[in-house]
Structures are given as structure tokens and as C-alpha cells.
Design a protein around this motif. Structure first.
Motif, mmCIF file in Angstrom:
data_model
loop_
_atom_site.group_PDB
_atom_site.id
_atom_site.type_symbol
_atom_site.label_atom_id
_atom_site.label_comp_id
_atom_site.label_asym_id
_atom_site.label_seq_id
_atom_site.Cartn_x
_atom_site.Cartn_y
_atom_site.Cartn_z
ATOM 1 N N LEU A 159 0.831 -1.202 0.000
ATOM 2 C CA LEU A 159 0.000 0.000 0.000
ATOM 3 C C LEU A 159 0.869 1.258 0.000
ATOM 4 C CD1 LEU A 159 -2.747 -1.097 2.558
ATOM 5 C CD2 LEU A 159 -2.967 -0.964 0.077
ATOM 6 N N LYS A 160 1.950 1.249 0.796
ATOM 7 C CA LYS A 160 2.823 2.430 0.827
ATOM 8 C C LYS A 160 3.509 2.647 -0.524
ATOM 9 C CE LYS A 160 4.889 1.167 4.729
ATOM 10 N NZ LYS A 160 5.811 1.182 5.893
ATOM 11 N N ASP A 161 3.863 1.546 -1.192
ATOM 12 C CA ASP A 161 4.467 1.682 -2.520
ATOM 13 C C ASP A 161 3.490 2.295 -3.519
ATOM 14 O OD1 ASP A 161 6.754 0.587 -1.536
ATOM 15 O OD2 ASP A 161 6.369 -1.427 -2.284
ATOM 16 N N GLY A 162 2.185 2.111 -3.263
ATOM 17 C CA GLY A 162 1.185 2.645 -4.185
ATOM 18 C C GLY A 162 0.848 4.097 -3.945
ATOM 19 N N LEU A 163 1.329 4.692 -2.842
ATOM 20 C CA LEU A 163 1.048 6.100 -2.561
ATOM 21 C C LEU A 163 1.992 6.979 -3.382
ATOM 22 C CD1 LEU A 163 0.566 5.973 1.317
ATOM 23 C CD2 LEU A 163 -1.120 5.628 -0.497
ATOM 24 N N LYS A 164 1.447 7.951 -4.092
ATOM 25 C CA LYS A 164 2.230 8.758 -5.021
ATOM 26 C C LYS A 164 2.494 10.171 -4.528
ATOM 27 C CE LYS A 164 2.329 5.325 -7.877
ATOM 28 N NZ LYS A 164 3.563 4.527 -7.987
ATOM 29 N N ARG A 165 1.613 10.692 -3.700
ATOM 30 C CA ARG A 165 1.755 12.093 -3.279
ATOM 31 C C ARG A 165 2.260 12.154 -1.841
ATOM 32 N NH1 ARG A 165 -2.970 11.430 -5.959
ATOM 33 N NH2 ARG A 165 -3.287 12.627 -7.891
ATOM 34 N N SER A 166 2.915 13.260 -1.550
ATOM 35 C CA SER A 166 3.429 13.420 -0.186
ATOM 36 C C SER A 166 2.305 13.577 0.828
ATOM 37 C CB SER A 166 4.352 14.646 -0.123
ATOM 38 O OG SER A 166 3.629 15.833 -0.466
ATOM 39 N N THR A 167 1.125 13.991 0.353
ATOM 40 C CA THR A 167 -0.004 14.175 1.277
ATOM 41 C C THR A 167 -0.779 12.880 1.502
ATOM 42 O OG1 THR A 167 -1.367 14.858 -0.606
ATOM 43 C CG2 THR A 167 -0.295 16.603 0.686
ATOM 44 N N ASP A 168 -0.516 11.836 0.684
ATOM 45 C CA ASP A 168 -1.190 10.559 0.891
ATOM 46 C C ASP A 168 -0.624 9.901 2.144
ATOM 47 O OD1 ASP A 168 -2.390 11.170 -1.457
ATOM 48 O OD2 ASP A 168 -1.279 9.729 -2.682
ATOM 49 N N ALA A 169 -1.493 9.238 2.911
ATOM 50 C CA ALA A 169 -1.052 8.648 4.184
ATOM 51 C C ALA A 169 -1.749 7.320 4.401
ATOM 52 C CB ALA A 169 -1.340 9.587 5.354
ATOM 53 N N LEU A 170 -0.965 6.349 4.950
ATOM 54 C CA LEU A 170 -1.480 5.018 5.256
ATOM 55 C C LEU A 170 -1.555 4.849 6.767
ATOM 56 C CD1 LEU A 170 -2.188 2.041 4.481
ATOM 57 C CD2 LEU A 170 0.270 1.563 4.614
ATOM 58 N N PHE A 171 -2.685 4.268 7.243
ATOM 59 C CA PHE A 171 -2.900 4.046 8.676
ATOM 60 C C PHE A 171 -3.240 2.577 8.908
ATOM 61 C CE2 PHE A 171 -3.948 8.388 7.838
ATOM 62 C CZ PHE A 171 -3.401 9.082 8.895
ATOM 63 N N ARG A 172 -2.775 2.070 10.062
ATOM 64 C CA ARG A 172 -3.314 0.803 10.551
ATOM 65 C C ARG A 172 -4.297 1.143 11.666
ATOM 66 N NH1 ARG A 172 -0.396 -4.163 13.818
ATOM 67 N NH2 ARG A 172 -2.123 -5.645 13.623
ATOM 68 N N LEU A 173 -5.592 0.916 11.360
ATOM 69 C CA LEU A 173 -6.641 1.345 12.281
ATOM 70 C C LEU A 173 -6.918 0.310 13.351
ATOM 71 C CD1 LEU A 173 -9.030 2.913 9.642
ATOM 72 C CD2 LEU A 173 -7.374 4.066 11.097
ATOM 73 N N GLY A 174 -6.376 -0.894 13.193
ATOM 74 C CA GLY A 174 -6.582 -1.912 14.196
ATOM 75 C C GLY A 174 -6.678 -3.279 13.554
ATOM 76 N N GLY A 175 -5.964 -4.293 14.139
ATOM 77 C CA GLY A 175 -6.053 -5.640 13.604
ATOM 78 C C GLY A 175 -5.637 -5.687 12.153
ATOM 79 N N GLU A 176 -6.518 -6.209 11.297
ATOM 80 C CA GLU A 176 -6.234 -6.304 9.865
ATOM 81 C C GLU A 176 -6.878 -5.172 9.086
ATOM 82 O OE1 GLU A 176 -9.906 -8.903 10.669
ATOM 83 O OE2 GLU A 176 -8.101 -8.229 11.685
ATOM 84 N N GLU A 177 -7.282 -4.098 9.753
ATOM 85 C CA GLU A 177 -7.984 -3.001 9.099
ATOM 86 C C GLU A 177 -7.019 -1.828 8.870
ATOM 87 O OE1 GLU A 177 -12.348 -1.768 9.846
ATOM 88 O OE2 GLU A 177 -11.135 -0.479 11.127
ATOM 89 N N PHE A 178 -7.007 -1.305 7.619
ATOM 90 C CA PHE A 178 -6.138 -0.206 7.239
ATOM 91 C C PHE A 178 -6.969 0.920 6.639
ATOM 92 C CE2 PHE A 178 -3.390 -3.854 7.312
ATOM 93 C CZ PHE A 178 -2.178 -3.377 7.767
ATOM 94 N N GLY A 179 -6.390 2.097 6.602
ATOM 95 C CA GLY A 179 -7.039 3.247 5.986
ATOM 96 C C GLY A 179 -6.026 4.045 5.179
ATOM 97 N N VAL A 180 -6.490 4.615 4.060
ATOM 98 C CA VAL A 180 -5.636 5.433 3.198
ATOM 99 C C VAL A 180 -6.339 6.765 2.960
ATOM 100 C CG1 VAL A 180 -4.466 5.654 0.988
ATOM 101 C CG2 VAL A 180 -4.668 3.409 2.068
ATOM 102 N N ILE A 181 -5.702 7.862 3.337
ATOM 103 C CA ILE A 181 -6.209 9.208 3.042
ATOM 104 C C ILE A 181 -5.434 9.724 1.829
ATOM 105 C CG2 ILE A 181 -6.397 11.566 3.871
ATOM 106 C CD1 ILE A 181 -6.644 10.489 6.673
ATOM 107 N N PHE A 182 -6.160 10.151 0.796
ATOM 108 C CA PHE A 182 -5.485 10.632 -0.405
ATOM 109 C C PHE A 182 -6.362 11.671 -1.082
ATOM 110 C CE2 PHE A 182 -8.132 7.110 -1.620
ATOM 111 C CZ PHE A 182 -8.644 7.437 -2.880
ATOM 112 N N SER A 183 -5.794 12.387 -2.035
ATOM 113 C CA SER A 183 -6.535 13.381 -2.796
ATOM 114 C C SER A 183 -6.735 12.861 -4.206
ATOM 115 C CB SER A 183 -5.790 14.717 -2.808
ATOM 116 O OG SER A 183 -4.498 14.546 -3.358
ATOM 117 N N ALA A 184 -7.909 13.115 -4.753
ATOM 118 C CA ALA A 184 -8.238 12.691 -6.114
ATOM 119 C C ALA A 184 -9.120 13.763 -6.729
ATOM 120 C CB ALA A 184 -8.941 11.333 -6.114
#
Length: 684
Positions: free
Chosen positions: A568-593
């Protein structure tokens, strides 16, 4: 005793006292070092125990939070749609217990006035033949129940999922302990956990399981305001039953893996012990215990971690004892050396008594010439120096002859020469009372010596032009070295602080941002989005991950999470994109589109990248590791959009993807002004 003998004894006594003082100071320093190292080691052990405690709490805290949130949503949904049917409740309970690993039983407990009890039993028997409202006998074993006693309000269990071994028909109003948490939930309008008690299992033999219930109130209207309105509008309760041994199993395993015993106390029950991983061993308070507080549905629990004798932590560090022993030995050696040197010095003093006058004279001369002296004849350029001036640079005065102002400029560091000349001109012009400068001069060995130069003009011509400038040179290299060490230490401390800040916001397993940092990044993204930029939040959950862990083991599961996070981190292209581990096997990605299509395409690439990993998963229908994606995109968010609303919208989309069959992307698109109030998330 003669005066001459007294003159010889007193110095010896003074020397002995000096040695004793040095030894005492050295031993005191060793003891201080021992205490400091011991305190540091104890602090490190406390930090280690706190970190282990957070890991133990994390083993069940997220499950509890999700269970309470699910029951909160359940109560709100039932308040909106009214009393459920048996078929609706079974379908709902099947879905809810399938998603929550903490809940083992879900019950619908309507309130029934005593005057309506007979009619309630008649209608319930139409759905469930043989249904009747009962309560446990005063002394009972197995299925010992009696007809319900007269009371103003009854709270029978009408529906339960699963139904096997459920307490169907049991009036929960028989037990004031169970009712205490329900009445608090009724007045508060939110789920409240009960005390721990023996769970009622009808038709099942054997020892009763220990657990507790989390009750969420259901009202006739969606959101009654005020305590009186909530009491008047109460329909009943949705109660989730949690078995304590099952809830604490993972926490106990983590504690055991770290050679710790785990004790859990209910603070609202006068600090009653409700769980112990040490079996029947009685609990006794210990100074080495680490206590952590946990909120369980509004009920305060305290977790106590106790190191076992086999626990290996910072407190077992042998460095303090080694430092004490080394300090004591060094002190004794220094004391012996000092004593020997004092004896030799006294012998030399007696042998050199005839030279005392010459030595005093020499001492006065050396004291008077401790600094290098210089006298500059400005007009001619001639520079008069003493021998010490040259010795500072590893040279003799003869080697430097003829000495002029050019000699000083040639030996001075080019980078310092400008500032030194500026200081000199300020003194010549009268801006500075004295000439003071610090600069480097080249030593004969090739290294630089830091010199502090002080001087003043003591001869001027009739027009005030300076003719002679004289002063001293002092070697300040040790001070400069100390300053450099302080600067290096400050930089190292700053680097350590930066590392600590990173640890505070990063997930230790995956390197993604943690849940604590989620709101901060959300607020930063929204600040940019409110300047006309679109914003998106994608949540993903690894499909059938519990089955993966059960089949391959938790270590393999951690490796999957690490590989997923890196992809997932390799797929982030912008400096403002961010990856989170929200708990257990759950993740979140904040990005602009910029558009909804771009957001979908971005998440599609993330899903494709996960498929490309082709991680084997024998328990998945696709035989590889997949994930469900929930995407929420806001075209033109306003200041009303909050991180909570973003999380709720993406979570609802994720649930929709999982409910639709998993390994898919559910997309919610919001135009200007839409989706900015946190919706009632679909229960997962």
C-alpha cells in the motif's frame, strides 16, 4: 614532642586525611552511580512493563470497543424500526456475531408490565411453543427455574442468538446486579457493561461460565431527550453477552509469553478480582506490579501485570553492581596512588627544602607568564612575543623570528581572520573598550589550536592614531572541545527526540501511521480540501484474516500485514497521501483525487497490487489473500466535514463491500455539502 617533629607529623596527618577524603568521595560517587544506574534500570523495566501492558490491553480492547459500538448502533436501529420479529432478530444476530469476536450471545429483552405478562406469554408462545417467563430458583442447579414472581416490570429474554443454551424466558429483573447496569443504560441512552456473574445457560450442564453483559437501550422514538423521556419511551434492551475467559484468552497468552501474570479487577465492585491468569493463587499487592486502567462499556477495570521470577527485564541489569564494584576498585587504586604520590612528595619537599626560595621565585615567574604575551608595533609591523606564545603552537620563539604582524596572519585560520580584524578595528575606532577575539592558529604538528586574544591600545599619536597594541594569548582548545561535545550531544538528543516522535505516531508492526495519528492527518487533509481540493478516504479489511491466522499462525499473519502495508505504501504517489493501521487487519488510506473516477482508479490499483502479491490463503474461496475496500470521496468538502464523518462513511462503504461478498470495492461519492454528518454506520 619537639617543634621540628611536630612540623613533620602534621603534614603526614593532613595527607592521611586527604587520602581518606578522596576515598570517601570516590566511594560516594560510586554509590551515587550505582543508584542512578539502578533507578535507570528500574525505569526501563517500568517502561518495558508499560509497553507489554499496552500490548495486553490491545489484545481485547479493540474487540470491546467494536462490540460496544455495534450494540450502540443496534439499539438505535431497533429504536427506529420498532420491536423486531424472531426472524429479523435471528438474521441480525447471525450477522452481528459473525463480525464480532467478543460477543458470544445476543438477546432481545423487552420491558413487560406485570399486567400484560399473560398476554405477552401467549403471543410469545405462538412463535416459540412452550415459551413462558421464569426466573432462577433461590437455590438451583442445572435448569432449576420457577414461575416469575410479582414485580412492577419484567424484563424477559424473548429472542436470543444463538438459541442453543440461551436463557429464553428468564426474567432478568430478578437480579438487582444485572438490572443496575440496564437502568444506567436506560437513563444514559448508551450501552453500559454489567458486573461479572455466572451466565445462565438453560439446558446445559456443567460449571457456569463467567462473563458480563453490555446492554443497549431501545426506545419507542429514535432519540428521546432527557432522563424522564428515556424512562417513559423505553421498549427494552439489546444485550450482548461476553464470556470473560474467552475475552481474556489472547491477553493472557501475551502476558504468559512475556513471563507475566495477569489480574483483572472491577473497580466499581470495590476492586474485586474478576480474572486471574495465575489460577487459584491468591492476589497480594507487590511493589513491582504495573497497573493499567481500561474502560469497559462505561465500567472501569484495572489490569495488573506482575513479573514472574523468570521474567527478564531492565531491572535485572547487572550494570549497577558492576559500576559499584568498578568504582570501588578504582577509588581504592586512586587512593593508593594518591597516598604513594603524597609520600613521594613529602620526601621531595624535605630533600628540596634548601631550594625553597628558588622554587618560589620560579613559581612566581611561571604564574606571571602563564599566558602568551604579545606587543605589536603597528607602524613598523614588529611583533614582540614571549616563549609561551610560541610554545602554544608547538614552536620556539627563535623558529618564528623575525616575528611580525604578518606572522600572526600567516598562522591564523583564514575563516577566523576576518572576524579578528573586525574586532580590532572596532577597538581602534573606540566602539569597543578592549580588543577581544577567538580564532584558530596552526600548530607545528598541523592541527589547529583555539586561542583567545585580549588586548588594548596603550600608545597613540597626537591625532589619536593607535601606535602600539599589547595583550595576551590563552589556549582555549579544551573549552572549545567541550562546546563542540555539547553541540554534538544536543544534535544527538534532537535526533533521539525525532525518533521518539516517530514511534509515537507509527504502528510498530507495519510502519504505517497508527490510529492515534489518524485524526491529525485527517484534519490536515481537510484543511487543504476546504481550499477547493477533493479528498478521499479508503478503508480496507483483509478477507477471512481470522481463518488465515488459525490456519497459518499469528506470525504468518503478521508477515501478511507487513507485506500488505508495504504494498500500500508503494502505491502512494503524493506526499499528502497517508497510510494508517486502524486496528487488527484493518487499514485506511487518506489521499486526494481530482475526480470520482480518479479515486476509484487509485483504489483499483491498490487492490490489483494486493492481487499481484498472490499470497496463498487456503481458507479463502480465491485461495489467495484478498481485501475488501470501502471508498468515500467528497468533491467539495466544507468546514462541516469531520474526521468522524469521514471514518463513518468509509466504514459504511467497507461493510457494504464485505456484505456484497468481499474482495470488492464499494464506493460512496458525495457532492458539495453531502456526507458531512456522521451517519449511523451499518453494524459490522
Amino acid at each position: 614532642m619537639k617543634r621540628g617533629e611536630q612540623g613533620r607529623v602534621w603534614p603526614l596527618l593532613l595527607d592521611a586525611c586527604l587520602v581518606l577524603v578522596l576515598v570517601a568521595l570516590g566511594l560516594a560517587g560510586s554509590v551515587s552511580a550505582y543508584r542512578a544506574l539502578a533507578q535507570k534500570a528500574a525505569g526501563q523495566e517500568r517502561e518495558l512493563l508499560n509497553a507489554m501492558g499496552q500490548s495486553v490491553v490491545g489484545a481485547f480492547d479493540l474487540q470491546l470497543v467494536r462490540a460496544v459500538e455495534a450494540l450502540q448502533v443496534s439499539g438505535q436501529m431497533l429504536s427506529a424500526q420498532g420491536r423486531p420479529t424472531r426472524e429479523q432478530f435471528v438474521r441480525y444476530g447471525t450477522g452481528l456475531l459473525g463480525e464480532s469476536s467478543a460477543l458470544t450471545l445476543l438477546e432481545w429483552q423487552p420491558t413487560v408490565p406485570h399486567a400484560e405478562l399473560a398476554e405477552f406469554e401467549r403471543r410469545a408462545a405462538l412463535e416459540q411453543p412452550g415459551y413462558r417467563v421464569v426466573e432462577p430458583a433461590t437455590e438451583y442447579e442445572s435448569d432449576g427455574f420457577v414461575a416469575v414472581r410479582l414485580r412492577e416490570q419484567h424484563l424477559p429474554v424473548l429472542y436470543s442468538w444463538p438459541e442453543t443454551g440461551a436463557a429464553l424466558g428468564v426474567d432478568m429483573a430478578f437480579d438487582p446486579r444485572r438490572m443496575r447496569s440496564k437502568l444506567l443504560a436506560r437513563d444514559a441512552g448508551s450501552p453500559v457493561a454489567s458486573e461479572t456473574f455466572s451466565l445462565i445457560r438453560r439446558g446445559q450442564s456443567g460449571p457456569a461460565a463467567i462473563g458480563f453483559a453490555v446492554s443497549a437501550p431501545v426506545y419507542r422514538t429514535a432519540r428521546p431527550v432527557g432522563v424522564d423521556a428515556r424512562r417513559r419511551e423505553l421498549l427494552g434492551f439489546v444485550a450482548g453477552v461476553i464470556e470473560l475467559p474467552g475475552l481474556m484468552r489472547e491477553a493472557a497468552l501475551r502476558a504468559d509469553a512475556n513471563e507475566l501474570d495477569l489480574f483483572v479487577f472491577d473497580q466499581d465492585e470495590e476492586h474485586r478480582l474478576i480474572y486471574s491468569s495465575a489460577g487459584s493463587e491468591p492476589f497480594r499487592s507487590d511493589g513491582g506490579d504495573t497497573a493499567l486502567s481500561v474502560d469497559v462499556g462505561g465500567r472501569p477495570w484495572q489490569l495488573v501485570l506482575r513479573p514472574r521470577p523468570s521474567f527478564v527485564g531492565a531491572g535485572h541489569d547487572e550494570a549497577p553492581l558492576m559500576a559499584l564494584a568498578a568504582g570501588a576498585v578504582a577509588t581504592l587504586l586512586v587512593g593508593l596512588a594518591v597516598a604513594r604520590s603524597l609520600v613521594i612528595r613529602r620526601r621531595l619537599e624535605r630533600a628540596e627544602s634548601v631550594l625553597a626560595e628558588d622554587r618560589q621565585h620560579l613559581t612566581n615567574v611561571l604564574d606571571g607568564t602563564a599566558a602568551g604575551t604579545w606587543d605589536w608595533h603597528i607602524d613598523s609591523g614588529r611583533l614582540e612575543i614571549n616563549e609561551r606564545w610560541a610554545l602554544m603552537l608547538g614552536r620556539t620563539r627563535a623558529e618564528l623570528e623575525p616575528v611580525t604582524g604578518t606572522t600572526w596572519e600567516r598562522l591564523c585560520h583564514a575563516g577566523d581572520l576576518i572576524e579578528a580584524n573586525v574586532a580590532m578595528r572596532r577597538h581602534f575606532s573606540g566602539e569597543a573598550e578592549r580588543y577581544t577575539a577567538e580564532f584558530r592558529m596552526r600548530h607545528a604538528d598541523g592541527h589547529w589550536v583555539w586561542v583567545q586574544s585580549n588586548g588594548s591600545v596603550f600608545q597613540r599619536d597626537a591625532e589619536g592614531k593607535p601606535l602600539r597594541l599589547a595583550g595576551t594569548h590563552m589556549d582555549i582548545s579544551p573549552r572549545k572541545a567541550d562546546e563542540q561535545r555539547l553541540q554534538d550531544d544536543a544534535r544527538a538528543l534532537e535526533a533521539a527526540n525525532r525518533q521518539l516522535r516517530d514511534l509515537a505516531i507509527l504502528d510498530a508492526l507495519t510502519g504505517a501511521f497508527n490510529r492515534r495519528h489518524f485524526n491529525d492527518v485527517c484534519m490536515a487533509a481537510l484543511a487543504g480540501a476546504q481550499r477547493g481540493q477533493a479528498v478521499a478516504l479508503c478503508m480496507l479489511d483483509v478477507d477471512h484474516f481470522k481463518a488465515y491466522n488459525d490456519h497459518y499462525g499469528h506470525q504468518a499473519g503478521d508477515a501478511v500485514l507487513q507485506a500488505l502495508a508495504q504494498t500500500l505504501k508503494d502505491g502512494l504517489k503524493r506526499s499528502t497521501d497517508a497510510l494508517f493501521r486502524l486496528g487488527g487487519e484493518e487499514f485506511g488510506v487518506i489521499f486526494s483525487a481530482a475526480s470520482a473516477e480518479a479515486a476509484q482508479h487509485f483504489v483499483g490499483r491498490l487492490s490489483a497490487a494486493l492481487h499481484a502479491l498472490a499470497l496463498p490463503h487456503a481458507q479463502s474461496p480465491l485461495r489467495v489473500v484478498t481485501a475488501s475496500f470501502g471508498l468515500a470521496w467528497w468533491a467539495a468538502p466544507t468546514s462541516q466535514l469531520t474526521p468522524e464523518a469521514m471514518y463513518a462513511a468509509a466504514d459504511a462503504a467497507l461493510y457494504e463491500a464485505k456484505r456484497g461478498g468481499r474482495d470488492r470495492i464499494a464506493f460512496h461519492c458525495f457532492e458539495a455539502g453531502q456526507g458531512e454528518a456522521a451517519p449511523l454506520a451499518t453494524t459490522r
